[in-house]
Design a protein around this motif. Structure first.
Motif, PDB file in Angstrom:
ATOM      1  N   LEU A  59       0.853  -1.185   0.000  1.00 49.85           N
ATOM      2  CA  LEU A  59       0.000   0.000   0.000  1.00 49.85           C
ATOM      3  C   LEU A  59       0.890   1.237   0.000  1.00 49.85           C
ATOM      4  O   LEU A  59       1.711   1.421   0.898  1.00 49.85           O
ATOM      5  N   ALA A  60       0.735   2.060  -1.024  1.00 46.38           N
ATOM      6  CA  ALA A  60       1.536   3.272  -1.174  1.00 46.38           C
ATOM      7  C   ALA A  60       0.598   4.453  -1.383  1.00 46.38           C
ATOM      8  O   ALA A  60      -0.593   4.296  -1.596  1.00 46.38           O
ATOM      9  N   GLY A  61       1.146   5.627  -1.318  1.00 45.14           N
ATOM     10  CA  GLY A  61       0.344   6.822  -1.572  1.00 45.14           C
ATOM     11  C   GLY A  61       0.114   7.623  -0.311  1.00 45.14           C
ATOM     12  O   GLY A  61       0.308   7.148   0.812  1.00 45.14           O
ATOM     13  N   GLY A  62      -0.300   8.840  -0.502  1.00 46.25           N
ATOM     14  CA  GLY A  62      -0.430   9.785   0.597  1.00 46.25           C
ATOM     15  C   GLY A  62      -1.466   9.436   1.642  1.00 46.25           C
ATOM     16  O   GLY A  62      -1.304   9.777   2.809  1.00 46.25           O
ATOM     17  N   ASP A  63      -2.528   8.743   1.265  1.00 49.25           N
ATOM     18  CA  ASP A  63      -3.585   8.413   2.227  1.00 49.25           C
ATOM     19  C   ASP A  63      -3.524   6.966   2.689  1.00 49.25           C
ATOM     20  O   ASP A  63      -4.457   6.472   3.311  1.00 49.25           O
ATOM     21  N   GLU A  65      -2.075   5.528   5.094  1.00 46.71           N
ATOM     22  CA  GLU A  65      -2.213   5.333   6.540  1.00 46.71           C
ATOM     23  C   GLU A  65      -3.656   5.492   7.001  1.00 46.71           C
ATOM     24  O   GLU A  65      -4.032   4.960   8.038  1.00 46.71           O
ATOM     25  N   GLN A  66      -4.464   6.222   6.231  1.00 41.25           N
ATOM     26  CA  GLN A  66      -5.868   6.367   6.583  1.00 41.25           C
ATOM     27  C   GLN A  66      -6.716   5.237   6.011  1.00 41.25           C
ATOM     28  O   GLN A  66      -7.772   4.913   6.553  1.00 41.25           O
ATOM     29  N   VAL A  67      -6.275   4.625   4.915  1.00 42.60           N
ATOM     30  CA  VAL A  67      -7.033   3.552   4.265  1.00 42.60           C
ATOM     31  C   VAL A  67      -6.700   2.185   4.882  1.00 42.60           C
ATOM     32  O   VAL A  67      -7.590   1.359   5.076  1.00 42.60           O
ATOM     33  N   ALA A  68      -5.442   1.954   5.202  1.00 43.05           N
ATOM     34  CA  ALA A  68      -4.986   0.637   5.678  1.00 43.05           C
ATOM     35  C   ALA A  68      -5.793   0.075   6.840  1.00 43.05           C
ATOM     36  O   ALA A  68      -6.124  -1.120   6.827  1.00 43.05           O
ATOM     37  N   PRO A  69      -6.143   0.878   7.849  1.00 49.40           N
ATOM     38  CA  PRO A  69      -6.892   0.297   8.971  1.00 49.40           C
ATOM     39  C   PRO A  69      -8.267  -0.252   8.586  1.00 49.40           C
ATOM     40  O   PRO A  69      -8.828  -1.077   9.293  1.00 49.40           O
ATOM     41  N   HIS A  70      -8.792   0.181   7.450  1.00 46.22           N
ATOM     42  CA  HIS A  70     -10.116  -0.269   7.020  1.00 46.22           C
ATOM     43  C   HIS A  70     -10.047  -1.494   6.115  1.00 46.22           C
ATOM     44  O   HIS A  70     -11.080  -2.066   5.779  1.00 46.22           O
ATOM     45  N   CYS A  71      -8.846  -1.886   5.692  1.00 44.18           N
ATOM     46  CA  CYS A  71      -8.681  -3.053   4.826  1.00 44.18           C
ATOM     47  C   CYS A  71      -8.781  -4.329   5.643  1.00 44.18           C
ATOM     48  O   CYS A  71      -8.182  -4.438   6.708  1.00 44.18           O
ATOM     49  N   ARG A  72      -9.522  -5.274   5.131  1.00 45.70           N
ATOM     50  CA  ARG A  72      -9.566  -6.596   5.750  1.00 45.70           C
ATOM     51  C   ARG A  72      -8.359  -7.416   5.302  1.00 45.70           C
ATOM     52  O   ARG A  72      -7.912  -8.307   6.002  1.00 45.70           O
ATOM     53  N   PRO A  79       5.821   3.213   1.926  1.00 50.94           N
ATOM     54  CA  PRO A  79       5.780   4.667   1.790  1.00 50.94           C
ATOM     55  C   PRO A  79       6.707   5.226   0.704  1.00 50.94           C
ATOM     56  O   PRO A  79       6.444   6.295   0.164  1.00 50.94           O
ATOM     57  N   ASP A  80       7.758   4.491   0.369  1.00 53.95           N
ATOM     58  CA  ASP A  80       8.728   4.999  -0.612  1.00 53.95           C
ATOM     59  C   ASP A  80       8.565   4.401  -1.989  1.00 53.95           C
ATOM     60  O   ASP A  80       9.405   4.617  -2.860  1.00 53.95           O
ATOM     61  N   LEU A  81       7.491   3.653  -2.206  1.00 54.62           N
ATOM     62  CA  LEU A  81       7.268   3.011  -3.504  1.00 54.62           C
ATOM     63  C   LEU A  81       6.888   4.062  -4.540  1.00 54.62           C
ATOM     64  O   LEU A  81       5.974   4.861  -4.332  1.00 54.62           O
TER      65      LEU A  81
END
Length: 83
Positions: A59-63, A65-72, A79-81
């Motif tokens: 998972l890369a991209g600016g958001d 950290e906000q999306v990851a907790p919602h992923c099952r 972060p550096d990809l």
């Protein structure tokens, strides 16, 4: 790691749902995050079914950290990809 991710998802969901009742902007933002997470989960599910093997999800991209907790799906932070 999966247990920690599940705990964060439940905590983030509780906060997001509480905000849905009071603030339209937060509701739209939370909905977009849930939609992104659901898209990731569904894509991974279909890819694994089609390939017959487990997927590694970066998972890369600016958001992220906000999306990851919602992923099952278990996701790895990248972060550096750069594509």
């Amino acid at each position: 790691m999966i247990a920690e991710q599940a705990r964060r998802a439940l905590a983030a969901t509780a906060v997001s749902i509480a905000r849905l009742e009071h603030d339209t902007g937060e509701a739209v933002t939370a909905g977009a995050r849930f939609a992104c997470a659901a898209l990731i989960d569904r894509f991974v599910q279909e890819a694994e079914r089609e390939c017959g093997a487990p997927a590694t999800v970066l998972l890369a991209g600016g958001d992220r950290e906000q999306v990851a907790p919602h992923c099952r799906t278990l996701v790895r932070d990248a972060p550096d990809l750069v594509f």
